[in-house]
Design a protein around this motif. Structure first.
Motif, short mmCIF file in Angstrom:
data_model
loop_
_atom_site.label_atom_id
_atom_site.label_comp_id
_atom_site.label_asym_id
_atom_site.label_seq_id
_atom_site.Cartn_x
_atom_site.Cartn_y
_atom_site.Cartn_z
N GLN A 98 79.69 53.32 24.34
CA GLN A 98 79.42 54.27 23.26
C GLN A 98 78.23 53.77 22.46
N ARG A 99 77.54 54.70 21.81
CA ARG A 99 76.41 54.29 20.98
C ARG A 99 76.88 53.85 19.59
N ALA A 100 77.83 54.59 19.03
CA ALA A 100 78.22 54.31 17.64
C ALA A 100 79.69 54.63 17.44
N GLU B 66 74.66 61.96 21.40
CA GLU B 66 73.20 62.16 21.44
C GLU B 66 72.61 61.25 22.50
N VAL B 67 71.35 61.46 22.79
CA VAL B 67 70.60 60.55 23.65
C VAL B 67 70.25 59.34 22.78
N GLY B 68 69.90 58.20 23.38
CA GLY B 68 69.66 56.99 22.59
C GLY B 68 68.63 57.16 21.50
N SER B 69 67.75 58.14 21.65
CA SER B 69 66.66 58.29 20.68
C SER B 69 66.36 59.75 20.37
N ALA B 70 67.31 60.63 20.60
CA ALA B 70 67.06 62.06 20.37
C ALA B 70 68.39 62.81 20.33
N ASN B 71 68.40 63.94 19.64
CA ASN B 71 69.59 64.81 19.60
C ASN B 71 69.60 65.74 20.82
N PHE B 72 70.76 66.41 21.02
CA PHE B 72 70.96 67.19 22.24
C PHE B 72 71.28 68.65 21.92
N ILE C 11 76.11 60.66 14.59
CA ILE C 11 74.77 60.74 15.18
C ILE C 11 73.72 60.94 14.09
N LEU C 12 72.47 60.69 14.45
CA LEU C 12 71.40 60.84 13.48
C LEU C 12 71.20 62.32 13.13
N LYS C 13 71.03 62.58 11.83
CA LYS C 13 70.78 63.96 11.39
C LYS C 13 69.30 64.23 11.60
N GLY C 14 68.97 64.61 12.84
CA GLY C 14 67.57 64.72 13.23
C GLY C 14 66.81 65.79 12.47
N ILE C 15 65.60 65.47 12.13
CA ILE C 15 64.73 66.42 11.42
C ILE C 15 64.15 67.42 12.42
N THR C 16 63.91 66.98 13.64
CA THR C 16 63.48 67.92 14.69
C THR C 16 64.62 68.90 14.97
N ARG C 17 65.84 68.37 15.06
CA ARG C 17 67.02 69.21 15.29
C ARG C 17 67.12 70.31 14.23
N GLY D 71 63.49 65.11 19.24
CA GLY D 71 63.31 64.08 18.22
C GLY D 71 61.82 63.91 17.96
N THR D 72 61.50 63.08 16.98
CA THR D 72 60.09 62.88 16.65
C THR D 72 59.35 62.29 17.85
N ALA D 73 59.88 61.21 18.41
CA ALA D 73 59.21 60.60 19.57
C ALA D 73 59.39 61.49 20.80
N1 PLP Z 1 68.80 60.45 17.34
C1 PLP Z 1 68.34 59.20 17.34
C2 PLP Z 1 69.28 58.11 17.68
C3 PLP Z 1 67.00 58.93 17.01
O1 PLP Z 1 66.55 57.68 17.01
C4 PLP Z 1 66.15 60.00 16.70
C5 PLP Z 1 64.76 59.76 16.34
O2 PLP Z 1 64.38 59.63 15.24
C6 PLP Z 1 66.68 61.30 16.69
C7 PLP Z 1 68.00 61.49 17.02
C8 PLP Z 1 65.85 62.48 16.29
O3 PLP Z 1 65.57 62.46 14.91
P1 PLP Z 1 64.26 63.10 14.34
O4 PLP Z 1 64.17 64.44 14.88
O5 PLP Z 1 64.43 63.08 12.87
O6 PLP Z 1 63.14 62.23 14.80
#
Ligand code: PLP
Ligand code: COI
Length: 371
Positions: A196-198, A242-248, A264-270, A314-316
């Motif tokens: 699990q991630r978190a 979520e993905v390790g660095s992005a929302n789904f 999970i991260l409250k993504g700004i792109t999301r 996500g941003t990246a």
């Molecule tokens: N989830 C994770 C774990 C991230 O690291 C990121 C990247 O910032 C996101 C989601 C997407 O967030 P955002 O759209 O704010 O970049």
């Protein structure tokens, strides 16, 4: 700009050994091949808050290593978090930042949780703008990438016991990047069933530095097997996290389903994707816990079949279409490996706003003064 001959006026300047990291020569950068690989730009900025939590005015210095004591709380106990943003060159030659205030607010809420001092929105945005301006030549040409902005918040105070420290370092560095995945081309992602991630009531929603390294181990294996990344699930393996660095998100019969979870991260792109989908594309948006079975067309969702489109954001990662998910050794493809219509339309609107090709009706962008 400060250099070694100038008088040191801030605690931040005293912490940096200016010019001790060589910038990547601009002429050596091949924009098409840049990917998300490390580069160093000439200037960075920041500020420090002491015990009273008050940050000094920001300073921009030549990029260099930080003088950090081994007893720093971040190094011992991971009292650190970060943000991620981008500056993009527009169709009109202007350089734009995306949703700066939202990133500042997310940093502040994470700071609260990790008991770090939080820079004000004003300090955050002033520092980001100043560092982008100082490195403006490193903003890639239109269509070749972006300047990735990495604000850090670090417990730099010395402490032995695991408890909040008395000093917070706020640093902003930037570097040019190309695509994190493959741009607008489909990626194959493995659904992780062993790790699990978190934790469900933990700090997955904070952009805590410590959330990322634990993903390296399972991700390395998935990458060795040819997958671009992992999709994590909740502890019952029922819902998408979520993905390790992005929302789904997924699309089914014209409805956009965006995975939500407290961990999970409250993504700004999301958030941007959901507004664009609702307000510009007129889609129904379901923002709720998202069942893996609904995505794959299994169990109660077998009759409906799998998602028409799936993507992460996500941003990246930007908007990265997912061509297939692999779950317990079986591959579940979406949309015949072709980037879906909804994914493309959402990408087009967000890219258009970020580059000034479309009007910014949401007030999301900040134009950086180039003078
Ligand atoms: N989830 C994770 C774990 C991230 O690291 C990121 C990247 O910032 C996101 C989601 C997407 O967030 P955002 O759209 O704010 O970049
Ligand atoms: C981002 O998208 O800004 C991130 O921080 C994700 C990743 C590069 C860690």
């Amino acid at each position: 700009m400060n250099d070694t001959k100038q008088q040191i006026t801030t605690r931040f300047e005293a912490m940096v050994i200016p010019g001790s990291l060589d910038p990547t020569p601009l002429e050596s950068i091949e924009w098409e091949k840049a990917g998300f690989s490390l580069k160093v730009t000439p200037f960075m900025g920041g500020s420090i808050a002491g015990e009273d939590g008050v940050f000094e005015p920001q300073t921009v210095v030549r990029t260099g290593v930080l003088r950090m004591p081994p007893q720093a709380s971040a190094l011992n106990y991971g009292q650190a978090l970060f943000e991620g943003m981008k500056a993009r060159r527009g169709v009109d030659g202007k350089v734009r930042l995306f949703r700066v205030a939202d990133n500042a607010r997310r940093m502040a809420s994470g700071a609260d949780r990790l008991m770090l001092s939080a820079p004000s929105e004003e300090l955050y945005s002033k520092t980001v703008v100043a560092v982008v301006q100082a490195n403006i030549d490193y903003v890639p040409p239109l269509g070749k990438g972006s300047l990735y902005i990495r604000p850090l918040l670090v417990g730099s105070g010395m402490i032995l016991a695991p408890a909040p420290c008395n000093e917070t370092l706020f640093v902003v560095y930037v570097q040019p990047v190309g695509s994190y995945f493959k741009g607008l081309a489909c990626i194959d992602v493995k659904v992780e069933d062993a790790y699990q991630r978190a934790a469900s009531r933990g700090t997955g929603w904070v952009k805590a530095a410590g959330n990322y390294a634990p993903c390296y181990y399972p991700t390395k294996k998935a990458k060795a097997d040819g997958f671009a990344d992992l999709l994590f699930l909740d502890h019952t393996a029922t819902y998408i996290e979520e993905v390790g660095s992005a929302n789904f998100a997924m699309v089914k019969n014209g409805t956009l389903y965006v995975a939500d979870s407290p961990s999970i991260l409250k993504g700004i792109t999301r958030d941007s994707v959901m507004r664009v989908a609702r307000e510009k594309l007129g889609l129904e948006v379901v923002f709720a816990p998202l069942e893996l079975d609904r995505v794959l067309g299994l169990g109660a969702f077998a009759a409906a079949g799998p998602a028409d489109e799936a993507f992460c954001m996500g941003t990246a990662a930007v908007i990265s279409p997912i061509g297939s998910l692999n779950w317990k050794g079986t591959s579940y493809p979406f949309g015949g490996g072709v980037v879906g219509k909804v994914t493309t339309a959402i990408y087009d609107v967000i890219d258009g706003i970020q580059t000034g090709r479309l009007p910014d009706v949401y007030g999301w962008t900040t134009v950086v003064d180039l003078a």
